[in-house]
Write a protein that holds these residues in place. Structure first.
Motif, PDB file in Angstrom:
ATOM      1  N   VAL A   1       0.829  -1.209   0.000  1.00  0.00           N
ATOM      2  CA  VAL A   1       0.000   0.000   0.000  1.00  0.00           C
ATOM      3  C   VAL A   1       0.860   1.255   0.000  1.00  0.00           C
ATOM      4  O   VAL A   1       0.655   2.184  -0.800  1.00  0.00           O
ATOM      5  N   GLU A   2       1.851   1.298   0.895  1.00  0.00           N
ATOM      6  CA  GLU A   2       2.679   2.499   1.017  1.00  0.00           C
ATOM      7  C   GLU A   2       3.597   2.676  -0.186  1.00  0.00           C
ATOM      8  O   GLU A   2       3.877   3.807  -0.592  1.00  0.00           O
ATOM      9  N   THR A   3       4.049   1.564  -0.767  1.00  0.00           N
ATOM     10  CA  THR A   3       4.901   1.674  -1.949  1.00  0.00           C
ATOM     11  C   THR A   3       4.118   2.216  -3.134  1.00  0.00           C
ATOM     12  O   THR A   3       4.624   3.050  -3.896  1.00  0.00           O
ATOM     13  N   VAL A   4       2.876   1.774  -3.290  1.00  0.00           N
ATOM     14  CA  VAL A   4       2.033   2.298  -4.364  1.00  0.00           C
ATOM     15  C   VAL A   4       1.806   3.789  -4.174  1.00  0.00           C
ATOM     16  O   VAL A   4       1.853   4.574  -5.134  1.00  0.00           O
ATOM     17  N   LYS A   5       1.573   4.212  -2.932  1.00  0.00           N
ATOM     18  CA  LYS A   5       1.407   5.654  -2.662  1.00  0.00           C
ATOM     19  C   LYS A   5       2.665   6.429  -3.034  1.00  0.00           C
ATOM     20  O   LYS A   5       2.597   7.506  -3.625  1.00  0.00           O
ATOM     21  N   LEU A   6       3.830   5.869  -2.668  1.00  0.00           N
ATOM     22  CA  LEU A   6       5.095   6.531  -2.972  1.00  0.00           C
ATOM     23  C   LEU A   6       5.330   6.609  -4.469  1.00  0.00           C
ATOM     24  O   LEU A   6       5.794   7.619  -4.995  1.00  0.00           O
ATOM     25  N   LEU A   7       4.990   5.552  -5.191  1.00  0.00           N
ATOM     26  CA  LEU A   7       5.169   5.535  -6.636  1.00  0.00           C
ATOM     27  C   LEU A   7       4.292   6.573  -7.323  1.00  0.00           C
ATOM     28  O   LEU A   7       4.685   7.191  -8.309  1.00  0.00           O
ATOM     29  N   ARG A   8       3.094   6.787  -6.786  1.00  0.00           N
ATOM     30  CA  ARG A   8       2.193   7.782  -7.382  1.00  0.00           C
ATOM     31  C   ARG A   8       2.716   9.201  -7.208  1.00  0.00           C
ATOM     32  O   ARG A   8       2.336  10.111  -7.951  1.00  0.00           O
ATOM     33  N   MET A   9       3.593   9.410  -6.230  1.00  0.00           N
ATOM     34  CA  MET A   9       4.163  10.729  -5.997  1.00  0.00           C
ATOM     35  C   MET A   9       5.361  11.004  -6.892  1.00  0.00           C
ATOM     36  O   MET A   9       5.854  12.128  -6.960  1.00  0.00           O
ATOM     37  N   MET A  10       5.849   9.979  -7.580  1.00  0.00           N
ATOM     38  CA  MET A  10       7.010  10.150  -8.450  1.00  0.00           C
ATOM     39  C   MET A  10       6.590  10.835  -9.742  1.00  0.00           C
ATOM     40  O   MET A  10       5.438  10.742 -10.174  1.00  0.00           O
ATOM     41  N   PRO A  11       7.488  11.529 -10.405  1.00  0.00           N
ATOM     42  CA  PRO A  11       7.151  12.215 -11.660  1.00  0.00           C
ATOM     43  C   PRO A  11       6.686  11.234 -12.727  1.00  0.00           C
ATOM     44  O   PRO A  11       7.188  10.123 -12.823  1.00  0.00           O
ATOM     45  N   ASP A  12       5.749  11.676 -13.531  1.00  0.00           N
ATOM     46  CA  ASP A  12       5.237  10.815 -14.596  1.00  0.00           C
ATOM     47  C   ASP A  12       6.318  10.445 -15.604  1.00  0.00           C
ATOM     48  O   ASP A  12       6.252   9.400 -16.237  1.00  0.00           O
ATOM     49  N   LYS A  13       7.317  11.313 -15.745  1.00  0.00           N
ATOM     50  CA  LYS A  13       8.356  11.030 -16.729  1.00  0.00           C
ATOM     51  C   LYS A  13       9.302   9.914 -16.287  1.00  0.00           C
ATOM     52  O   LYS A  13      10.107   9.439 -17.088  1.00  0.00           O
ATOM     53  N   ASP A  14       9.215   9.510 -15.010  1.00  0.00           N
ATOM     54  CA  ASP A  14      10.083   8.444 -14.517  1.00  0.00           C
ATOM     55  C   ASP A  14       9.545   7.106 -14.990  1.00  0.00           C
ATOM     56  O   ASP A  14       8.558   6.596 -14.458  1.00  0.00           O
ATOM     57  N   ARG A  15      10.179   6.529 -15.973  1.00  0.00           N
ATOM     58  CA  ARG A  15       9.689   5.290 -16.568  1.00  0.00           C
ATOM     59  C   ARG A  15       9.917   4.078 -15.685  1.00  0.00           C
ATOM     60  O   ARG A  15       9.403   2.999 -15.965  1.00  0.00           O
ATOM     61  N   ARG A  16      10.727   4.231 -14.633  1.00  0.00           N
ATOM     62  CA  ARG A  16      10.953   3.099 -13.736  1.00  0.00           C
ATOM     63  C   ARG A  16       9.733   2.801 -12.888  1.00  0.00           C
ATOM     64  O   ARG A  16       9.625   1.719 -12.310  1.00  0.00           O
ATOM     65  N   ARG A  17       8.812   3.753 -12.760  1.00  0.00           N
ATOM     66  CA  ARG A  17       7.714   3.634 -11.809  1.00  0.00           C
ATOM     67  C   ARG A  17       6.888   2.369 -12.014  1.00  0.00           C
ATOM     68  O   ARG A  17       6.730   1.567 -11.087  1.00  0.00           O
ATOM     69  N   THR A  18       6.394   2.174 -13.227  1.00  0.00           N
ATOM     70  CA  THR A  18       5.537   1.016 -13.484  1.00  0.00           C
ATOM     71  C   THR A  18       6.298  -0.294 -13.313  1.00  0.00           C
ATOM     72  O   THR A  18       5.801  -1.242 -12.694  1.00  0.00           O
ATOM     73  N   ARG A  19       7.525  -0.340 -13.816  1.00  0.00           N
ATOM     74  CA  ARG A  19       8.302  -1.579 -13.735  1.00  0.00           C
ATOM     75  C   ARG A  19       8.585  -1.956 -12.286  1.00  0.00           C
ATOM     76  O   ARG A  19       8.385  -3.108 -11.879  1.00  0.00           O
ATOM     77  N   ILE A  20       9.037  -0.997 -11.500  1.00  0.00           N
ATOM     78  CA  ILE A  20       9.359  -1.291 -10.102  1.00  0.00           C
ATOM     79  C   ILE A  20       8.103  -1.649  -9.322  1.00  0.00           C
ATOM     80  O   ILE A  20       8.117  -2.546  -8.470  1.00  0.00           O
TER      81      ILE A  20
END
Length: 328
Positions: free
Chosen positions: A183-202
């Motif tokens: 839950v907390e990791t998903v919240k943290l990932l949503r705060m990352m910039p959209d241009k960060d392509r690592r977000r979905t993969r990680i």
């Protein structure tokens, strides 16, 4: 067709295995061998990967391997094949049980502060681990030795009930902590910039690893509740050794997210390492949440971490953080 043993029956294998099922004997050896191999490999990787041998995460993981999985696997092998007195085998397995089971939860807790800023949640998880260990470990140990030496029907029934209950409870506890991570990791990932392509993969890597951990717990519960005591004990050692290695990978990914540094090399640049061994993904002594005073006063962002706790390969690419992080 084999029937599920009654809770009034002595668990198969607690006085040694006397059956002639070659498959059971083979699986016992295979499961225990995998557990021992994973433990030895992880023990070596810990000392090859970390720069500083300190911190709650490092020592908990080390003890979970050395005093947890290894004694647990060896103790049940000795018990299953009647290679030593019963009390020797049970002592080994109980030492491993005491360290391995709560140790997995403490390993999860030791890096929980990377994604959780709420001190109440951190304290709740810590006290949950401590209270559950006291309430469940002591009665299980007493009933184990009583079942081996006294073997009255009330004691056997009590042991079978307690064994199933403590396994289910510890699995639920680990699933709860893993759920907080998700839950907390998903919240943290949503705060990352959209241009960060690592977000979905990680995100999918973290979810997949945590899902595998949960499925391993479910498999362990199924084997326990159908009454395969001998296989369950060997499978437990193997499952926990795998979960410790997966946890190694989960925490590496969490550190990557927390640092959030685009100049940091990704796992694709370290193809010679498996994902859960990549030294550039691991820190050493950043295993405690910052004191409450420093959190409230300094407001140091999520991407602030101790340079001294990073491997040398990361220090060379992060010179700008040295002046602000040497305080940790």
């Amino acid at each position: 067709m084999a029937t599920i043993p009654s809770i009034s029956e002595v668990p198969d294998g607690i006085h040694g295995y006397h059956g002639d099922n070659r498959a059971v004997r083979t699986l016992m050896i295979v499961f225990s061998s995998i557990a021992l191999y994973n433990s030895i490999e992880l023990f070596i990787l810990l000392f090859l990967t970390f720069n500083h041998y300190r911190g709650l995460y490092f020592w908990t993981l080390l003890l979970s391997v050395v005093l947890g999985v290894i004694p647990h696997a060896i103790g049940h092998l000795l018990l299953f094949f009647s290679l030593s007195p019963v009390w020797v085998s049970l002592t080994f397995s109980c030492i491993g049980f005491y360290v391995m089971i709560p140790g997995q939860s403490v390993v999860l807790y030791s890096r929980l502060h990377l994604v959780v800023q709420n001190n109440k949640v951190l304290r709740f998880v810590l006290w949950l681990i401590i209270i559950d260990a006291v309430i469940l470990l002591i009665p299980t140990t007493v009933l184990t030795f009583c079942t081996a030496y006294i073997t009255t029907q009330p004691i056997v029934r009590g042991y079978n009930v307690m064994e199933r209950m403590q396994l289910a409870w510890f699995c639920a506890q680990e699933i709860l902590i893993s759920g907080i991570y998700i839950v907390e990791t998903v919240k943290l990932l949503r705060m990352m910039p959209d241009k960060d392509r690592r977000r979905t993969r990680i995100m999918y890597e973290l979810l997949a690893i945590n899902l595998i951990i949960i499925l391993l717990d479910v498999c362990l519960l199924v084997v326990e509740y159908i009454g395969l005591f001998s296989l369950q004990t060997a499978l437990k050692s193997m499952v926990y050794s795998i979960k410790l290695k997966l946890e190694f990978g989960v925490l590496g990914k969490l550190v990557t997210l927390v640092q959030n540094n685009p100049s940091q090399p990704t796992s694709s640049e370290h193809e010679e390492y498996p994902g859960f061994v990549d030294p550039s993904q691991i820190t050493t002594d950043v295993t405690h949440a910052a004191p409450r005073e420093s959190r409230l006063g300094g407001r140091r962002g999520w991407n602030t971490m101790s340079v001294e706790s990073l491997p040398s390969s990361e220090r060379r690419i992060r010179p700008s953080t040295r002046s602000t992080d040497n305080k940790v």
